[in-house]
Design a protein around this motif. Sequence first.
Motif, short mmCIF file in Angstrom:
data_model
loop_
_atom_site.label_atom_id
_atom_site.label_comp_id
_atom_site.label_asym_id
_atom_site.label_seq_id
_atom_site.Cartn_x
_atom_site.Cartn_y
_atom_site.Cartn_z
N VAL A 12 -13.38 0.43 9.87
CA VAL A 12 -12.55 0.82 8.48
C VAL A 12 -13.39 0.03 7.47
N TYR A 13 -12.35 -0.22 6.75
CA TYR A 13 -13.51 -0.72 5.45
C TYR A 13 -11.94 -1.67 4.91
N THR A 38 -16.20 -2.24 1.70
CA THR A 38 -17.13 -2.97 2.80
C THR A 38 -16.78 -2.29 4.03
N ARG A 39 -17.90 -1.62 4.95
CA ARG A 39 -17.38 -1.37 5.86
C ARG A 39 -17.24 -2.52 7.80
N GLY A 40 -16.26 -2.10 8.91
CA GLY A 40 -16.78 -3.18 9.45
C GLY A 40 -16.44 -2.27 10.46
N VAL A 41 -16.24 -3.09 11.73
CA VAL A 41 -15.41 -2.51 13.57
C VAL A 41 -14.42 -3.73 13.47
N ILE A 42 -13.75 -2.99 13.89
CA ILE A 42 -12.21 -3.31 15.10
C ILE A 42 -12.94 -4.07 15.83
N LEU A 43 -12.36 -4.91 16.92
CA LEU A 43 -12.90 -5.62 17.41
C LEU A 43 -11.27 -5.95 18.29
N GLU A 82 -10.67 5.25 4.93
CA GLU A 82 -11.49 5.86 3.97
C GLU A 82 -12.39 4.81 3.52
N GLY A 83 -13.72 5.16 3.11
CA GLY A 83 -14.80 4.16 2.71
C GLY A 83 -15.85 5.26 2.09
#
Length: 91
Positions: A12-13, A38-43, A82-83
């Motif tokens: 996600v962003y 900023t890019r991130g990852v769902i935990l 969408e990044g």
Amino acid sequence: MTLDQLSPGDLVYAATQIINDGGIPDLAEDAVIADAGTRGVILNIGHLEEDPERPLYLVRFEGPDLVLGPPTGCWGEELTTEGPGSTVGRL
């Protein structure tokens, strides 16, 4: 793809600048956790007991050094799939 189609491990962003509201004790209150884009990852995906219909996303965002930061609770309106020039994927 929409947020309701995502699961842990998906990218996600940040849709907006995300700032510590005091919930992350090792960061100064009002510290910037992620700038928009900023890019991130769902935990994990869950909800608060008081509002079971509203998803709460636990996300780790990349820092400038590409190292993942602390887990951060985010509401759907703070995230986007969408990044800049990217598509949804996995970290």
